[in-house]
Design a protein around this motif. Sequence first.
Motif, PDB file in Angstrom:
ATOM      1  N   ASN A 195      -3.883   1.927   3.127  1.00  0.00           N
ATOM      2  CA  ASN A 195      -3.154   3.192   2.995  1.00  0.00           C
ATOM      3  C   ASN A 195      -3.944   4.196   2.166  1.00  0.00           C
ATOM      4  O   ASN A 195      -3.966   5.385   2.484  1.00  0.00           O
ATOM      5  CB  ASN A 195      -1.753   2.973   2.420  1.00  0.00           C
ATOM      6  N   ASP A 206      -6.802   5.297   4.468  1.00  0.00           N
ATOM      7  CA  ASP A 206      -6.287   6.192   5.512  1.00  0.00           C
ATOM      8  C   ASP A 206      -5.931   7.567   4.955  1.00  0.00           C
ATOM      9  O   ASP A 206      -6.147   8.585   5.613  1.00  0.00           O
ATOM     10  CB  ASP A 206      -5.076   5.585   6.209  1.00  0.00           C
ATOM     11  N   GLN A 231      -8.134   9.795   7.107  1.00  0.00           N
ATOM     12  CA  GLN A 231      -7.291  10.470   8.106  1.00  0.00           C
ATOM     13  C   GLN A 231      -6.601  11.702   7.520  1.00  0.00           C
ATOM     14  O   GLN A 231      -6.504  12.730   8.186  1.00  0.00           O
ATOM     15  CB  GLN A 231      -6.220   9.500   8.636  1.00  0.00           C
ATOM     16  N   ASP A 275       0.727   1.355   8.952  1.00  0.00           N
ATOM     17  CA  ASP A 275      -0.360   0.624   8.299  1.00  0.00           C
ATOM     18  C   ASP A 275       0.113  -0.753   7.845  1.00  0.00           C
ATOM     19  O   ASP A 275      -0.599  -1.746   8.007  1.00  0.00           O
ATOM     20  CB  ASP A 275      -0.914   1.398   7.101  1.00  0.00           C
ATOM     21  N   TRP A 325     -12.666   0.228   8.838  1.00  0.00           N
ATOM     22  CA  TRP A 325     -11.318  -0.110   8.371  1.00  0.00           C
ATOM     23  C   TRP A 325     -11.080  -1.607   8.507  1.00  0.00           C
ATOM     24  O   TRP A 325     -10.618  -2.255   7.582  1.00  0.00           O
ATOM     25  CB  TRP A 325     -10.310   0.691   9.201  1.00  0.00           C
TER      26      TRP A 325
END
Length: 139
Positions: free
Chosen positions: A18, A21, A25, A52, A118
Amino acid sequence: MMSKNFWIAVIVGSIVVNVIDFLVQGMLFQTMFYSKMEGLKQTNPAWFVVMDVIMVILFVWFYDKVYSSFSGGMEGGMKFGLYYGVIMNFPVMFFPYLMYQGTMYSYVWASIIYGIIWGAVLGSVVGKLYVKGATASAA
């Protein structure tokens, strides 16, 4: 029922991905790609956290099933995560490019590379924390 060791790997892995991301992201890809794409709908950020966690649960569950094929530890976990990242991202990430107008080809490759990284990072974390059949330490 999954062991305490399983759930510790899920919790720590979820926190790690998380954070990654959010940085990649939520910040990097936001300025590089998402701000340039038309037709993206606004989504509650909590769904990204939930997804996630679900992906990490499935990752650790699958790792548990194929654990004996890898050497265990961080190295074995990273190897598993690398394979997982390739399988889950290539060629799947080409579908948005083929289906949605405005999806950039560079975004597809960046997403594939990011997905592999990832998986490798998550695999390293899970490999370090999860030993099949072992009980979690009280320390």
